[in-house]
Design a protein around this motif. Structure first.
Motif, PDB file in Angstrom:
ATOM      1  N   ASN A 153      -4.280   9.564  -0.161  1.00 32.95           N
ATOM      2  CA  ASN A 153      -3.453  10.675   1.135  1.00 32.95           C
ATOM      3  C   ASN A 153      -2.970  11.031   1.621  1.00 32.95           C
ATOM      4  O   ASN A 153      -3.391  11.381   3.056  1.00 32.95           O
ATOM      5  N   HIS A 154      -1.713  10.158   1.647  1.00 34.73           N
ATOM      6  CA  HIS A 154      -1.642   9.855   3.154  1.00 34.73           C
ATOM      7  C   HIS A 154      -0.016   9.894   2.878  1.00 34.73           C
ATOM      8  O   HIS A 154       0.093  11.384   3.511  1.00 34.73           O
ATOM      9  N   CYS A 155       0.980   9.035   2.531  1.00 33.74           N
ATOM     10  CA  CYS A 155       2.624   9.754   2.071  1.00 33.74           C
ATOM     11  C   CYS A 155       2.388   9.712   1.020  1.00 33.74           C
ATOM     12  O   CYS A 155       1.884   8.768  -0.429  1.00 33.74           O
ATOM     13  N   GLY A 173      -5.715   0.458   3.470  1.00 31.86           N
ATOM     14  CA  GLY A 173      -4.431   0.881   4.185  1.00 31.86           C
ATOM     15  C   GLY A 173      -4.574   2.364   5.210  1.00 31.86           C
ATOM     16  O   GLY A 173      -5.232   2.878   5.527  1.00 31.86           O
ATOM     17  N   ASP A 174      -2.868   3.114   4.975  1.00 30.89           N
ATOM     18  CA  ASP A 174      -3.633   4.364   5.732  1.00 30.89           C
ATOM     19  C   ASP A 174      -3.672   5.356   5.141  1.00 30.89           C
ATOM     20  O   ASP A 174      -3.356   5.419   3.773  1.00 30.89           O
ATOM     21  N   PHE A 175      -4.450   6.380   5.663  1.00 30.24           N
ATOM     22  CA  PHE A 175      -5.204   6.829   4.528  1.00 30.24           C
ATOM     23  C   PHE A 175      -5.548   8.278   5.123  1.00 30.24           C
ATOM     24  O   PHE A 175      -5.869   7.968   6.997  1.00 30.24           O
ATOM     25  N   SER A 204       0.617  -1.006   0.303  1.00 31.14           N
ATOM     26  CA  SER A 204      -0.025  -0.100  -0.156  1.00 31.14           C
ATOM     27  C   SER A 204       0.840   1.046  -0.105  1.00 31.14           C
ATOM     28  O   SER A 204       0.003   2.025  -0.312  1.00 31.14           O
ATOM     29  N   HIS A 205       1.781   1.257   0.628  1.00 25.87           N
ATOM     30  CA  HIS A 205       2.637   2.347   0.644  1.00 25.87           C
ATOM     31  C   HIS A 205       4.372   2.207   1.374  1.00 25.87           C
ATOM     32  O   HIS A 205       4.642   1.095   1.534  1.00 25.87           O
ATOM     33  N   TYR A 206       5.083   2.687   1.299  1.00 25.18           N
ATOM     34  CA  TYR A 206       6.739   2.376   1.638  1.00 25.18           C
ATOM     35  C   TYR A 206       6.696   3.127   2.995  1.00 25.18           C
ATOM     36  O   TYR A 206       7.765   3.620   3.356  1.00 25.18           O
ATOM     37  N   HIS A 207       6.408   2.507   3.540  1.00 26.76           N
ATOM     38  CA  HIS A 207       6.890   3.251   5.681  1.00 26.76           C
ATOM     39  C   HIS A 207       6.673   1.439   6.101  1.00 26.76           C
ATOM     40  O   HIS A 207       6.176   0.845   5.436  1.00 26.76           O
ATOM     41  N   ALA A 208       8.016   1.496   7.094  1.00 24.83           N
ATOM     42  CA  ALA A 208       8.179   0.424   7.063  1.00 24.83           C
ATOM     43  C   ALA A 208       7.438  -0.187   8.193  1.00 24.83           C
ATOM     44  O   ALA A 208       7.401  -1.592   7.964  1.00 24.83           O
ATOM     45  N   ASP A 209       6.037  -0.012   8.614  1.00 20.29           N
ATOM     46  CA  ASP A 209       5.633  -0.519   9.810  1.00 20.29           C
ATOM     47  C   ASP A 209       4.981  -1.596   8.336  1.00 20.29           C
ATOM     48  O   ASP A 209       3.706  -2.302   9.141  1.00 20.29           O
ATOM     49  N   HIS A 210       5.083  -1.469   7.187  1.00 18.48           N
ATOM     50  CA  HIS A 210       4.009  -2.307   6.356  1.00 18.48           C
ATOM     51  C   HIS A 210       5.090  -2.532   5.509  1.00 18.48           C
ATOM     52  O   HIS A 210       4.387  -3.309   4.222  1.00 18.48           O
ATOM     53  N   MET A 211       5.960  -2.820   6.087  1.00 18.39           N
ATOM     54  CA  MET A 211       7.201  -3.212   4.577  1.00 18.39           C
ATOM     55  C   MET A 211       7.900  -4.562   5.406  1.00 18.39           C
ATOM     56  O   MET A 211       9.035  -4.818   5.286  1.00 18.39           O
TER      57      MET A 211
HETATM   58 ZN   LIG Z   1       1.936   4.598   7.067  1.00 15.16          ZN
END
Ligand SMILES: [Zn+2]
Length: 306
Positions: free
Chosen positions: A100-102, A121-123, A32-39
């Protein structure tokens, strides 16, 4: 659930989930996005296809050294047909929507034999989010996976527009101070661009962040030359009572601003120095925005995610 990832039951879909051996029936991996807690668990030795947005694809290839032939970058706003089996007899579609998150963060709308699933995802919800192309305005969403980071009536914090004004006021009330902004590795670039334009200053970042900002195609307001600007970006964990004291001794009057809603449930953040300001500028939806979003989507079922 591992980290912030999800295997959607009775589908081949894994989102932000990178424990390959535990993905019995999952064959399709989405980021969903490039944040460490999602990878968590994802690294350069990953050997399966990853579906993601164009910006996230670029970060995966250039920063994480994921093999470029494995990264499938998809445009937002239109459905993409993906084969579910090797023969391509069964297919499903996915539509990526701006979260609309990062930079590069997307929501996924999956449609197939399993019905219609929206994964946020995060939004950060705003009143334009549901107007973007591809948003399921008139479709029945069977299941909504909803970012519940701030799904609590106590989570009342301003829009990013209003939080920006608060940050601007703090800086303008300290006209002779250097300003340190505490961030994570990705996110809030728009805030920095707005500050640079409004205050007519360059934003100083370290060389690694500079490379990333170039990759993202940000405005030409960033520099890695220390003396070129009044606003300096550091990692938010670096900002403590002792470091703000040291910066003031070494570099003259200095304030620090941490834009986050992380401490929303606490009466006061775990930082005491009056030169450090925590402003509830958030890339997640507040409680009322989550309610509005659900009332727009009108899903049959909701599954909370973080
Ligand atoms: Zn995030």
């Amino acid at each position: 659930m591992i980290g912030n990832g999800v295997l959607i039951p009775d589908t081949p879909i894994a989102i932000d989930y990178w424990r390959e051996r535990q993905c019995n029936q999952s064959k399709l991996f989405f980021l969903s996005h490039y944040h460490a807690d999602h990878m968590e668990g994802l690294n350069s030795s990953w050997s399966l296809k990853i579906y993601c947005s164009e910006i996230t694809a670029s970060l995966l290839i250039h920063e994480m050294s994921i093999r470029s032939d494995l990264v499938v970058s998809l445009q937002t706003g239109q459905p993409h047909v993906i084969p579910v089996d090797e023969m391509g007899c069964e297919t499903m579609s996915v539509t990526l929507l701006d979260a609309n998150h990062c930079p590069g963060a997307v929501m996924f709308l999956f449609e197939g034999y399993f019905g219609c699933i929206l994964y946020t995802g995060d939004f950060r919800y705003d009143d334009q989010l549901h107007l973007q192309p591809g948003f399921p305005q008139s479709k029945q969403v069977d299941q909504l996976f909803l970012d519940n980071t701030y799904c609590n009536p106590k989570a009342q914090f301003p829009t990013r527009h209003d939080a920006f004004q608060i940050i601007l006021n703090i800086i303008q009330q300290n006209p002779t101070s250097n300003v340190i902004i505490g961030l994570t590795h990705l996110g809030k670039e728009k805030l920095l661009e707005q500050l640079a334009v409004k205050l007519q200053t360059m934003i100083v970042v370290d060389s690694k962040r500079m490379q990333r900002l170039n990759l993202l195609g940000c405005l030409n307001v960033f520099t890695d030359q220390m003396d070129m600007g009044r606003i300096i970006v550091k990692y938010k964990n670096e900002i403590t009572d002792s470091t703000i004291e040291r910066w003031n001794q070494q570099s003259g009057p200095t304030i620090a601003i941490i834009p986050t809603a992380l401490y929303i449930y606490q009466d006061r953040p775990p930082i005491l120095d009056k030169r450090i300001y925590v402003v509830h500028y958030s890339d997640h939806s507040n409680y009322n925005e989550l309610r509005q979003f659900v009332s727009v989507v009108k899903p049959c079922r909701i599954t909370p995610i973080i």
